[in-house]
Every structure is written in C-alpha cells, then in structure tokens.
Design a protein around this motif. Sequence first.
Motif, PDB file in Angstrom:
ATOM      1  N   ALA A  30      48.527   9.879  48.560  1.00 42.35           N
ATOM      2  CA  ALA A  30      48.590  11.311  48.237  1.00 42.35           C
ATOM      3  C   ALA A  30      47.513  12.087  48.979  1.00 42.35           C
ATOM      4  N   ALA A  31      46.369  11.475  49.187  1.00 45.72           N
ATOM      5  CA  ALA A  31      45.271  12.155  49.879  1.00 45.72           C
ATOM      6  C   ALA A  31      45.661  12.534  51.298  1.00 45.72           C
ATOM      7  N   THR A  32      46.478  11.722  51.927  1.00 42.37           N
ATOM      8  CA  THR A  32      46.831  11.985  53.322  1.00 42.37           C
ATOM      9  C   THR A  32      47.592  13.296  53.485  1.00 42.37           C
ATOM     10  N   ARG A  33      48.306  13.721  52.467  1.00 45.00           N
ATOM     11  CA  ARG A  33      49.082  14.964  52.548  1.00 45.00           C
ATOM     12  C   ARG A  33      48.196  16.203  52.634  1.00 45.00           C
ATOM     13  N   LEU A  34      46.957  16.097  52.238  1.00 49.21           N
ATOM     14  CA  LEU A  34      46.046  17.246  52.233  1.00 49.21           C
ATOM     15  C   LEU A  34      45.276  17.414  53.531  1.00 49.21           C
ATOM     16  N   LEU A  35      45.341  16.440  54.410  1.00 48.87           N
ATOM     17  CA  LEU A  35      44.387  16.386  55.513  1.00 48.87           C
ATOM     18  C   LEU A  35      44.863  16.964  56.839  1.00 48.87           C
ATOM     19  N   GLY A  36      46.047  17.549  56.890  1.00 51.41           N
ATOM     20  CA  GLY A  36      46.544  18.127  58.136  1.00 51.41           C
ATOM     21  C   GLY A  36      45.591  19.146  58.728  1.00 51.41           C
ATOM     22  N   GLN A  37      45.055  20.029  57.892  1.00 48.91           N
ATOM     23  CA  GLN A  37      44.158  21.072  58.389  1.00 48.91           C
ATOM     24  C   GLN A  37      42.790  20.543  58.808  1.00 48.91           C
ATOM     25  N   ALA A  38      42.498  19.299  58.473  1.00 43.34           N
ATOM     26  CA  ALA A  38      41.211  18.693  58.834  1.00 43.34           C
ATOM     27  C   ALA A  38      41.314  17.822  60.082  1.00 43.34           C
ATOM     28  N   ALA A 102      37.700  14.559  47.579  1.00 36.23           N
ATOM     29  CA  ALA A 102      37.316  13.888  46.334  1.00 36.23           C
ATOM     30  C   ALA A 102      38.487  13.887  45.372  1.00 36.23           C
ATOM     31  N   CYS A 103      38.470  12.937  44.451  1.00 36.59           N
ATOM     32  CA  CYS A 103      39.525  12.831  43.457  1.00 36.59           C
ATOM     33  C   CYS A 103      38.994  13.264  42.103  1.00 36.59           C
ATOM     34  N   ARG A 104      39.398  14.461  41.690  1.00 34.28           N
ATOM     35  CA  ARG A 104      38.993  14.982  40.380  1.00 34.28           C
ATOM     36  C   ARG A 104      39.574  14.069  39.297  1.00 34.28           C
ATOM     37  N   ALA A 131      28.500  25.465  44.925  1.00 37.80           N
ATOM     38  CA  ALA A 131      28.920  26.721  45.557  1.00 37.80           C
ATOM     39  C   ALA A 131      29.141  26.594  47.055  1.00 37.80           C
ATOM     40  N   TRP A 132      28.559  25.598  47.698  1.00 36.46           N
ATOM     41  CA  TRP A 132      28.705  25.454  49.143  1.00 36.46           C
ATOM     42  C   TRP A 132      29.978  24.708  49.542  1.00 36.46           C
ATOM     43  N   LEU A 133      30.808  24.388  48.581  1.00 37.75           N
ATOM     44  CA  LEU A 133      32.123  23.798  48.855  1.00 37.75           C
ATOM     45  C   LEU A 133      33.210  24.754  48.368  1.00 37.75           C
ATOM     46  N   GLU A 138      44.856  21.078  47.426  1.00 36.72           N
ATOM     47  CA  GLU A 138      44.782  20.292  46.202  1.00 36.72           C
ATOM     48  C   GLU A 138      46.126  19.648  45.918  1.00 36.72           C
ATOM     49  N   ASP A 139      46.082  18.434  45.410  1.00 40.91           N
ATOM     50  CA  ASP A 139      47.282  17.743  44.947  1.00 40.91           C
ATOM     51  C   ASP A 139      47.053  17.449  43.463  1.00 40.91           C
ATOM     52  N   ALA A 140      47.605  18.295  42.616  1.00 41.33           N
ATOM     53  CA  ALA A 140      47.357  18.187  41.176  1.00 41.33           C
ATOM     54  C   ALA A 140      47.805  16.852  40.601  1.00 41.33           C
ATOM     55  N   GLU A 141      48.888  16.305  41.114  1.00 42.39           N
ATOM     56  CA  GLU A 141      49.405  15.043  40.576  1.00 42.39           C
ATOM     57  C   GLU A 141      48.455  13.878  40.827  1.00 42.39           C
ATOM     58  N   SER A 142      47.900  13.811  42.033  1.00 48.06           N
ATOM     59  CA  SER A 142      47.014  12.696  42.356  1.00 48.06           C
ATOM     60  C   SER A 142      45.565  12.957  41.952  1.00 48.06           C
ATOM     61  N   GLY A 143      45.187  14.232  41.866  1.00 48.52           N
ATOM     62  CA  GLY A 143      43.810  14.578  41.550  1.00 48.52           C
ATOM     63  C   GLY A 143      42.975  14.917  42.767  1.00 48.52           C
ATOM     64  N   PHE A 144      43.501  14.697  43.965  1.00 45.87           N
ATOM     65  CA  PHE A 144      42.710  14.943  45.165  1.00 45.87           C
ATOM     66  C   PHE A 144      42.530  16.423  45.443  1.00 45.87           C
ATOM     67  N   VAL A 145      41.307  16.762  45.856  1.00 43.08           N
ATOM     68  CA  VAL A 145      40.972  18.116  46.287  1.00 43.08           C
ATOM     69  C   VAL A 145      40.255  17.984  47.625  1.00 43.08           C
ATOM     70  N   LEU A 146      40.673  18.800  48.589  1.00 41.29           N
ATOM     71  CA  LEU A 146      39.993  18.872  49.877  1.00 41.29           C
ATOM     72  C   LEU A 146      39.141  20.135  49.860  1.00 41.29           C
ATOM     73  N   TYR A 147      37.849  19.958  50.123  1.00 38.50           N
ATOM     74  CA  TYR A 147      36.906  21.064  50.144  1.00 38.50           C
ATOM     75  C   TYR A 147      36.418  21.293  51.575  1.00 38.50           C
ATOM     76  N   ALA A 148      36.218  22.556  51.920  1.00 34.87           N
ATOM     77  CA  ALA A 148      35.563  22.901  53.185  1.00 34.87           C
ATOM     78  C   ALA A 148      34.090  23.106  52.884  1.00 34.87           C
ATOM     79  N   VAL A 149      33.244  22.615  53.768  1.00 36.84           N
ATOM     80  CA  VAL A 149      31.795  22.798  53.634  1.00 36.84           C
ATOM     81  C   VAL A 149      31.455  24.152  54.230  1.00 36.84           C
ATOM     82  N   LYS A 150      30.870  25.037  53.424  1.00 39.28           N
ATOM     83  CA  LYS A 150      30.461  26.359  53.925  1.00 39.28           C
ATOM     84  C   LYS A 150      29.270  26.184  54.853  1.00 39.28           C
ATOM     85  N   PRO A 151      29.282  26.901  55.965  1.00 37.95           N
ATOM     86  CA  PRO A 151      28.149  26.782  56.912  1.00 37.95           C
ATOM     87  C   PRO A 151      26.854  27.310  56.338  1.00 37.95           C
TER      88      PRO A 151
END
Length: 151
Positions: A30-38, A102-104, A131-133, A138-151
């Motif tokens: 499930a995590a792989t589905r979130l990573l296209g933009q990364a 990360a997996c919430r 706050a810096w993330l 997000e994939d609610a079913e799996s729990g995965f959230v992809l965060y961007a690190v703020k510069p």
Amino acid sequence: MLIPSLAAENTPLGVGPDIAIGSPSCDGAAATRLLGQAAGAVVLTDPNLVPELLYRTRILTVGSLYHRNAMAYMRLHAAWRSEPGNVVPEAVQATRARFVLACRGGMRSGVVVDLPETTLWDVLIAGTPPAWLTAVAEDAESGFVLYAVKP
C-alpha cells in the motif's frame, strides 16, 4: 533462509518487524501507491520497507540494513530516534530526505525501543507530526502517510 528483519524482534541493532506483517494496516504494498510524487527524491522510511520500496518505486532511500553502506543506516537510525521539535532536527537534515513515509497506528520500531516514546518515529505512528512535516498523500486503509519535509 531467514530474512534478517523477520529473524529477531527488537534486537540491539534494531532489527525486528517494524510493521505488522500480513495485517491490513501498514502493508508495504500500500505504501508504494503514495510514492509517485516522490520519484527521484530521498524518502525516510521504515528500514524494513526499503527493499520493497526500491523494487516497486522510483524513490531513493536513506538506508537500511540491506544496504552495504553502514553510514547511511546510521543516518536513518539517528533520524528516527531524534526528538521532533519545532524545526527539522539535524539528524533528519543529515539524511537529505525530502519526504518521510510513516504508518499511523503502526508498531513501535526496534530502532527506538530503548528510548522514551517521544521520538520522530513515535509521534508519526501516533498521528501527531511536527510542524515541519506536511502530509501530501495518505492511504487511510493501510495507515500510511507521506509527508513532505518543509525547508
């Protein structure tokens, strides 16, 4: 042949099942589905997910025990163990990660098991990112959230 991450739980090196294998939550596929933009960017993630993510996506990873670069693993280790605070911790900056996956609701990692539950890993599995993330996928079913690190 045993896969090192499944061979021992919470060993001193932090090798252990950091995700709930086979459960509907924290499933690596499930995590792989979130990573296209990364694609092409460095992503800080569970070290046990690294082989699958490298195989299935176009991301770069900080490190894992499967790599031959011990220093990269040590940067990953330090980043997850850091205290999140109000600014990006030096340990996270050292990884050059632009994203954090990360997996919430996931399990506590052997990487942080010897520390109080105030580490970056802990706040992210609790669903309380610093706050810096910024959550970008997000994939609610799996729990995965992809965060961007703020510069």
